[in-house]
Design a protein around this motif. Structure first.
Motif, PDB file in Angstrom:
ATOM      1  N   LEU A 120     -34.708  13.489  14.194  1.00  0.00           N
ATOM      2  CA  LEU A 120     -34.420  14.708  15.929  1.00  0.00           C
ATOM      3  C   LEU A 120     -33.441  14.406  16.387  1.00  0.00           C
ATOM      4  O   LEU A 120     -32.478  15.325  16.643  1.00  0.00           O
ATOM      5  CB  LEU A 120     -35.121  14.356  16.761  1.00  0.00           C
ATOM      6  CG  LEU A 120     -36.879  14.755  16.336  1.00  0.00           C
ATOM      7  CD1 LEU A 120     -37.628  14.128  17.077  1.00  0.00           C
ATOM      8  CD2 LEU A 120     -36.663  16.577  15.962  1.00  0.00           C
TER       9      LEU A 120
ATOM     10  N   SER B 160     -46.722  15.105  17.406  1.00  0.00           N
ATOM     11  CA  SER B 160     -46.885  17.012  16.754  1.00  0.00           C
ATOM     12  C   SER B 160     -48.591  16.412  16.136  1.00  0.00           C
ATOM     13  O   SER B 160     -48.534  15.156  14.967  1.00  0.00           O
ATOM     14  CB  SER B 160     -46.133  16.789  16.046  1.00  0.00           C
ATOM     15  OG  SER B 160     -45.080  17.358  16.771  1.00  0.00           O
TER      16      SER B 160
ATOM     17  N   TYR C  24     -40.300  24.053  19.354  1.00  0.00           N
ATOM     18  CA  TYR C  24     -40.461  22.690  19.985  1.00  0.00           C
ATOM     19  C   TYR C  24     -38.630  22.435  20.780  1.00  0.00           C
ATOM     20  O   TYR C  24     -38.924  21.889  21.731  1.00  0.00           O
ATOM     21  CB  TYR C  24     -40.071  22.152  18.384  1.00  0.00           C
ATOM     22  CG  TYR C  24     -39.375  21.052  18.687  1.00  0.00           C
ATOM     23  CD1 TYR C  24     -39.857  19.635  19.086  1.00  0.00           C
ATOM     24  CD2 TYR C  24     -37.872  20.604  18.245  1.00  0.00           C
ATOM     25  CE1 TYR C  24     -39.435  18.636  19.685  1.00  0.00           C
ATOM     26  CE2 TYR C  24     -37.352  19.380  18.799  1.00  0.00           C
ATOM     27  CZ  TYR C  24     -37.992  18.005  19.191  1.00  0.00           C
ATOM     28  OH  TYR C  24     -37.539  17.178  19.135  1.00  0.00           O
TER      29      TYR C  24
ATOM     30  N   VAL D 111     -39.692  21.087  24.285  1.00  0.00           N
ATOM     31  CA  VAL D 111     -39.176  19.911  24.646  1.00  0.00           C
ATOM     32  C   VAL D 111     -38.067  19.564  25.456  1.00  0.00           C
ATOM     33  O   VAL D 111     -38.253  18.225  26.574  1.00  0.00           O
ATOM     34  CB  VAL D 111     -38.203  19.418  23.378  1.00  0.00           C
ATOM     35  CG1 VAL D 111     -36.860  19.448  23.341  1.00  0.00           C
ATOM     36  CG2 VAL D 111     -38.709  17.619  23.179  1.00  0.00           C
TER      37      VAL D 111
ATOM     38  N   ALA E 173     -43.948  11.747  22.012  1.00  0.00           N
ATOM     39  CA  ALA E 173     -44.581  13.023  22.231  1.00  0.00           C
ATOM     40  C   ALA E 173     -45.372  13.282  20.478  1.00  0.00           C
ATOM     41  O   ALA E 173     -44.431  14.369  20.147  1.00  0.00           O
ATOM     42  CB  ALA E 173     -43.091  13.535  22.709  1.00  0.00           C
TER      43      ALA E 173
HETATM   44  N1  GLU Z   1     -43.351  15.957  18.312  1.00  0.00           N
HETATM   45  C1  GLU Z   1     -42.093  15.865  17.672  1.00  0.00           C
HETATM   46  C2  GLU Z   1     -42.581  14.786  16.159  1.00  0.00           C
HETATM   47  O1  GLU Z   1     -43.415  14.688  16.424  1.00  0.00           O
HETATM   48  C3  GLU Z   1     -41.110  15.147  18.584  1.00  0.00           C
HETATM   49  C4  GLU Z   1     -40.400  15.395  19.424  1.00  0.00           C
HETATM   50  C5  GLU Z   1     -39.720  14.321  20.238  1.00  0.00           C
HETATM   51  O2  GLU Z   1     -39.648  13.485  20.818  1.00  0.00           O
HETATM   52  O3  GLU Z   1     -38.803  15.166  20.366  1.00  0.00           O
HETATM   53  O4  GLU Z   1     -41.807  14.691  15.570  1.00  0.00           O
END
Ligand code: GLU
Length: 294
Positions: free
Chosen positions: A196, A10, A174, A178, A8
């Motif tokens: 994360l 960004s 986010y 998510v 995912a």
């Molecule tokens: N979009 C997030 C990023 O690029 C990752 C989000 C996720 O994997 O939960 O850091």
């Protein structure tokens, strides 16, 4: 149960070695479980996005030999679903009028900056317009077992406070997006960077409030520069050199502690992927939260 994983990104900039590690880790883990691997573009933060980055990321993933299942999901097209989730959260969500500096002035410091002091929890002060929407948290420890980082405990009330689910500029946060999308896409396993890790309890909290099941989490080491900063556009991460895609994949495997043989450095990308699938052993990253890139 069918394993469903995802990557995912960004679109704040082109793919770099740090994002490639998350892509490779989630891809190899999905393959190891004969699962599906989905791609979701997290384009929910226009002020931080770079025009053209989303397409560039998809092109680079293709050049590197990634194959995703089904169409790419774009979060920018999912605003109605996030509004629907906010409606389902009902009274768990409240409008907040505080500015960043008001919160900073009155708050205790938590694990990600000031803990929200609860100013607007019981209603807005007269004459103050609503800005963001926040979700309530309760005191008490939230725990989960991360597949690489081990047991994680967090008290959201003490460490974070009621957190933002829709920002003052109208974009959904986010943390909300998510959770809604992982559930809608049926994601069973989340493999992503350890930056994360401390967001995960907020996601578990929202899943519980929305009656959604919890995926299994695996947080990979993140690439950091010699100053210990996570690689990103802001900290000077270079775009991948895709004139030699095999070399980029080799470096990704090396940083993911897979010890690829030197002889593979200039192999074809098909040969690298074959080797990587046969030798994938995430346990070699157990407890490792970062790797330094010179
Ligand atoms: N979009 C997030 C990023 O690029 C990752 C989000 C996720 O994997 O939960 O850091």
């Amino acid at each position: 149960m069918t394993y469903i994983g995802r990557f995912a990104p960004s679109p704040t900039g082109p793919l770099h070695i740090g994002s490639l590690m998350a892509a490779m880790g989630s891809y190899l883990e999905a393959h190891a479980h004969s699962g599906r691997w989905l791609l979701r573009m997290e384009d929910l933060d226009p002020p931080r996005e770079m025009p053209g980055a989303a397409d560039a990321i998809l092109r680079d993933l293709e050049t590197l030999g990634f194959q995703w299942d089904g169409p790419v999901l774009y979060q920018s097209r999912r605003r109605a679903a996030y509004e629907d989730a906010l409606a389902r959260l009902g009274a768990q969500v409240f409008p907040c009028a505080c500015s960043r500096s008001e919160i900073a002035d009155s708050a205790v410091t938590g694990i990600e900056g000031p803990v929200y002091p609860g100013t607007c929890r019981d209603g807005l002060a007269p004459g103050k317009p609503a800005r963001a929407l926040r979700v309530r948290v309760q005191p008490g420890e939230l725990s989960f077992e991360d597949a690489l980082q081990g047991p994680i405990h967090q008290d959201l009330a003490q460490d974070i406070g009621d957190f933002v689910v829709r920002r003052a500029d109208g974009w959904h946060a986010y943390q909300l997006a998510v959770v809604v999308d992982d559930a809608m896409q049926g994601v069973t396993h989340v493999v992503r960077g350890s930056d994360l890790l401390l967001s995960t309890p907020r996601q578990l909290h929202l899943q519980a409030l929305l009656g959604l099941s919890h995926p299994i989490y695996m947080h990979l080491p993140v690439a950091v520069n010699t100053a210990g900063e996570k690689l990103s556009k802001q900290t000077g991460a270079r775009p991948l050199d895709l004139s030699q895609p095999a070399s980029a994949l080799w470096q990704g495997l090396d940083l993911l502690q897979q010890s690829p043989p030197q002889s593979l450095r200039h192999a074809s990308i098909d040969d690298i992927w074959t080797w990587a699938r046969q030798h994938w052993h995430p346990s070699s990253m157990s407890g490792l939260s970062s790797v330094e890139i010179a």
